[in-house]
Design a protein around this motif. Structure first.
Motif, PDB file in Angstrom:
ATOM      1  N   UNK A 113       0.812  -1.226   0.000  1.00 11.70           N
ATOM      2  CA  UNK A 113       0.000   0.000   0.000  1.00 11.70           C
ATOM      3  C   UNK A 113       0.844   1.274   0.000  1.00 11.70           C
ATOM      4  N   UNK A 114       2.035   1.226   0.589  1.00 15.99           N
ATOM      5  CA  UNK A 114       2.881   2.423   0.656  1.00 15.99           C
ATOM      6  C   UNK A 114       3.376   2.860  -0.717  1.00 15.99           C
ATOM      7  N   UNK A 115       3.264   2.004  -1.727  1.00 18.96           N
ATOM      8  CA  UNK A 115       3.747   2.359  -3.074  1.00 18.96           C
ATOM      9  C   UNK A 115       2.674   3.037  -3.921  1.00 18.96           C
ATOM     10  N   UNK A 116       1.479   3.199  -3.371  1.00 12.19           N
ATOM     11  CA  UNK A 116       0.383   3.789  -4.146  1.00 12.19           C
ATOM     12  C   UNK A 116      -0.005   5.151  -3.586  1.00 12.19           C
TER      13      UNK A 116
ATOM     14  N   UNK B 118      12.875  14.385   0.646  1.00 10.17           N
ATOM     15  CA  UNK B 118      11.566  13.850   0.284  1.00 10.17           C
ATOM     16  C   UNK B 118      10.612  14.996   0.012  1.00 10.17           C
ATOM     17  N   UNK B 119       9.852  14.870  -1.073  1.00 14.22           N
ATOM     18  CA  UNK B 119       8.769  15.806  -1.368  1.00 14.22           C
ATOM     19  C   UNK B 119       7.454  15.041  -1.367  1.00 14.22           C
ATOM     20  N   UNK B 120       6.389  15.714  -0.981  1.00 13.06           N
ATOM     21  CA  UNK B 120       5.057  15.117  -1.019  1.00 13.06           C
ATOM     22  C   UNK B 120       4.260  15.840  -2.087  1.00 13.06           C
ATOM     23  N   UNK B 121       3.861  15.111  -3.117  1.00 14.15           N
ATOM     24  CA  UNK B 121       3.106  15.669  -4.231  1.00 14.15           C
ATOM     25  C   UNK B 121       1.620  15.534  -3.917  1.00 14.15           C
ATOM     26  N   UNK B 122       0.922  16.675  -3.963  1.00 12.68           N
ATOM     27  CA  UNK B 122      -0.514  16.705  -3.682  1.00 12.68           C
ATOM     28  C   UNK B 122      -1.250  16.913  -5.002  1.00 12.68           C
ATOM     29  N   UNK B 123      -1.859  15.850  -5.493  1.00 11.25           N
ATOM     30  CA  UNK B 123      -2.602  15.911  -6.754  1.00 11.25           C
ATOM     31  C   UNK B 123      -4.090  15.775  -6.458  1.00 11.25           C
TER      32      UNK B 123
ATOM     33  N   UNK C 170       4.522  10.173  -2.712  1.00 10.60           N
ATOM     34  CA  UNK C 170       5.880  10.488  -2.291  1.00 10.60           C
ATOM     35  C   UNK C 170       6.776  10.675  -3.509  1.00 10.60           C
ATOM     36  N   UNK C 171       7.664  11.675  -3.451  1.00 12.50           N
ATOM     37  CA  UNK C 171       8.674  11.899  -4.485  1.00 12.50           C
ATOM     38  C   UNK C 171      10.028  12.020  -3.798  1.00 12.50           C
ATOM     39  N   UNK C 172      10.947  11.118  -4.128  1.00 14.30           N
ATOM     40  CA  UNK C 172      12.231  11.031  -3.432  1.00 14.30           C
ATOM     41  C   UNK C 172      13.332  11.538  -4.357  1.00 14.30           C
TER      42      UNK C 172
ATOM     43  N   UNK D  59      20.358  12.588  -9.743  1.00 11.18           N
ATOM     44  CA  UNK D  59      19.233  12.211 -10.592  1.00 11.18           C
ATOM     45  C   UNK D  59      18.489  13.455 -11.057  1.00 11.18           C
ATOM     46  N   UNK D  60      18.028  13.447 -12.315  1.00 11.95           N
ATOM     47  CA  UNK D  60      17.366  14.616 -12.878  1.00 11.95           C
ATOM     48  C   UNK D  60      15.897  14.706 -12.497  1.00 11.95           C
ATOM     49  N   UNK D  61      15.316  13.608 -12.055  1.00 15.67           N
ATOM     50  CA  UNK D  61      13.915  13.627 -11.643  1.00 15.67           C
ATOM     51  C   UNK D  61      13.750  12.842 -10.349  1.00 15.67           C
ATOM     52  N   UNK D  62      12.702  13.140  -9.597  1.00 17.69           N
ATOM     53  CA  UNK D  62      12.485  12.381  -8.355  1.00 17.69           C
ATOM     54  C   UNK D  62      11.947  10.990  -8.650  1.00 17.69           C
ATOM     55  N   UNK D  63      12.159  10.091  -7.715  1.00 17.30           N
ATOM     56  CA  UNK D  63      11.625   8.737  -7.813  1.00 17.30           C
ATOM     57  C   UNK D  63      10.318   8.661  -7.039  1.00 17.30           C
ATOM     58  N   UNK D  64       9.335   8.023  -7.629  1.00 17.73           N
ATOM     59  CA  UNK D  64       8.083   7.809  -6.916  1.00 17.73           C
ATOM     60  C   UNK D  64       8.245   6.629  -5.955  1.00 17.73           C
ATOM     61  N   UNK D  65       7.295   6.486  -5.070  1.00 19.06           N
ATOM     62  CA  UNK D  65       7.373   5.385  -4.108  1.00 19.06           C
ATOM     63  C   UNK D  65       7.342   4.025  -4.814  1.00 19.06           C
ATOM     64  N   UNK D  66       6.696   3.943  -5.977  1.00 20.73           N
ATOM     65  CA  UNK D  66       6.659   2.680  -6.725  1.00 20.73           C
ATOM     66  C   UNK D  66       8.029   2.301  -7.268  1.00 20.73           C
ATOM     67  N   UNK D  67       8.929   3.289  -7.421  1.00 19.59           N
ATOM     68  CA  UNK D  67      10.252   3.032  -7.995  1.00 19.59           C
ATOM     69  C   UNK D  67      11.320   2.774  -6.940  1.00 19.59           C
ATOM     70  N   UNK D  68      11.027   3.042  -5.686  1.00 24.38           N
ATOM     71  CA  UNK D  68      12.044   2.932  -4.645  1.00 24.38           C
ATOM     72  C   UNK D  68      12.403   1.489  -4.366  1.00 24.38           C
ATOM     73  N   UNK D  69      13.638   1.275  -3.961  1.00 24.72           N
ATOM     74  CA  UNK D  69      14.048  -0.056  -3.531  1.00 24.72           C
ATOM     75  C   UNK D  69      13.335  -0.424  -2.231  1.00 24.72           C
TER      76      UNK D  69
END
Length: 383
Positions: free
Chosen positions: A204-207, A253-258, A264-266, A271-281
């Motif tokens: 659930x933390x990846x969504x 860490x940034x929190x994106x509010x859509x 989550x954006x890490x 890196x040129x762009x942040x990683x989403x929680x789905x991309x994190x190790x």
């Protein structure tokens, strides 16, 4: 703060009476009883919500959870079966400076019920102070009957009979005559447990999730982004950033509010762009989950962590240890771990770390270096 935890006849915990302090780490080799100790604490917490019987059933029922060795263990004799002289009893309890509590599970009476395998709660006791004495008893349950000590010191009938599967912690509510029981129940219900936070691909933390103020991370980690944002807004300034920097230098860490959904954006150095929680190790996500859990703006009275080092690289253990030590400033903490490097990291940061090493002696869990005469004072209520 709990000062003593006592468990008897639960799995390998034939008899364990454990002293507790502010920051406690329970360690030992695999199979020494660490998980059993963690489960015993959860059972006590379940009793406050009337879930102890169901929790025992999920573990296979009383026959599967009872101590499987002989009733008496003699170091000078080989382990062998003997004729039982006492009743079957699975007992657990705790004491603090102001209150103590113990409960006793036993075998059910012969019955035609379809639930004949459910254990029965035979005895519960609540007392004032850290030691059980006849004069300190405030309330007790014998089988189904509950009695309360009145202001004049005399015992009064509780007024109704409890079912064999109901705990007086959850089912008896009398703020006039038993305010101590209500206070204790709410304290136990506030205990917080974290056990193997999910980091798999479907975690659930990846969504992205709808975000609301979240001072307490949910056990499944679904509200991670909202919990981190809550820490950023209402905790002391910079604590979140410091925890991230300590583990991942140059990252934040940034929190994106859509439209109300938080994600989550890490951002990492290079890196040129942040990683989403789905991309994190798994390790990175697990550390962020521990940040949200341990930097909670609303600390509990007791925080219990089961193997928090799982999936973390050894380089992250000092940062995790720093989070645990920080959490212990606002809550009593019990950490269950078999990781020696993690214990060493805790020892390097905490002057008051209370290490409890478990070992097996003739199949039973014991505390290393604890002589029987060094046990905290403890007495079980008799049936």
């Amino acid at each position: 703060m709990l000062t003593t935890l006592a468990v008897e006849n639960y799995r390998s915990l034939r008899r364990v009476v454990m002293p507790l302090r502010r920051l406690n780490v329970v360690t030992g080799a695999n199979g020494t009883g660490k998980s059993s100790l963690y489960r015993a604490l959860r059972l006590l917490a379940d009793a406050s919500r009337n879930g102890a019987i169901a929790a025992l059933a999920r573990e296979g029922g009383l026959p599967s959870t009872l101590w499987a060795g002989p009733e008496q263990v003699r170091k000078d004799r080989p382990v062998q079966g003997t004729v039982r002289t006492g009743p079957v009893a699975l007992r657990m309890g705790f004491a603090s400076d102001d209150y103590g509590y113990a409960m006793d599970f036993g075998l059910p009476r012969p019955t035609d019920s379809a639930f004949h395998l459910d254990p029965e709660i035979k005895r519960e006791s609540l007392w004032a102070g850290p030691f059980l004495r006849p004069a300190s008893l405030l309330m007790e349950r014998v089988n189904g009957r509950v009695r309360i000590r009145g202001d004049d010191g005399k015992w009064q009938d509780g007024g109704h009979v409890l079912q064999t599967f109901d705990s007086m912690l959850s089912e008896f509510a009398d703020p006039q005559r038993a305010p101590e029981l209500l206070a204790l129940r709410e304290r136990i219900r506030a205990w917080r447990f974290y056990d193997h936070l999910r980091t798999d691909a479907d975690a659930p933390a990846r969504r992205a999730q709808i975000g609301t103020r979240t001072p307490i991370l949910d056990p499944d980690g679904a509200d991670l982004a909202a919990a981190l944002q809550t820490i950023r807004e209402i905790s002391p300034k910079g604590v979140l950033e410091e925890a991230i920097e300590l583990a991942f230098p140059g990252s934040h860490v940034e929190i994106v509010n859509a439209a109300g959904r938080f994600e989550l954006a890490f951002r990492q150095h290079g890196l040129l762009r942040p990683l989403s929680s789905a991309e994190l190790s798994d390790g990175t996500l697990r550390y962020l989950l521990w940040v949200a859990a341990l930097l909670t703006p609303r600390p509990p009275e007791l925080l219990v962590l089961n193997e928090p080092e799982t999936s973390l690289h050894p380089d992250l253990l000092p940062a995790l240890a720093n989070l645990v030590v920080t959490a212990s400033k606002g809550a009593q903490v019990i950490v269950v771990t078999h990781s020696r490097p993690f214990v060493a990291s805790l020892e390097a940061l905490a002057d008051d770390l209370h290490t409890l090493e478990l070992l097996k002696a003739q199949g039973a869990t014991a505390l290393a270096h604890q002589h029987p005469l060094e046990e905290p004072p403890w007495k079980w209520p008799t049936r």
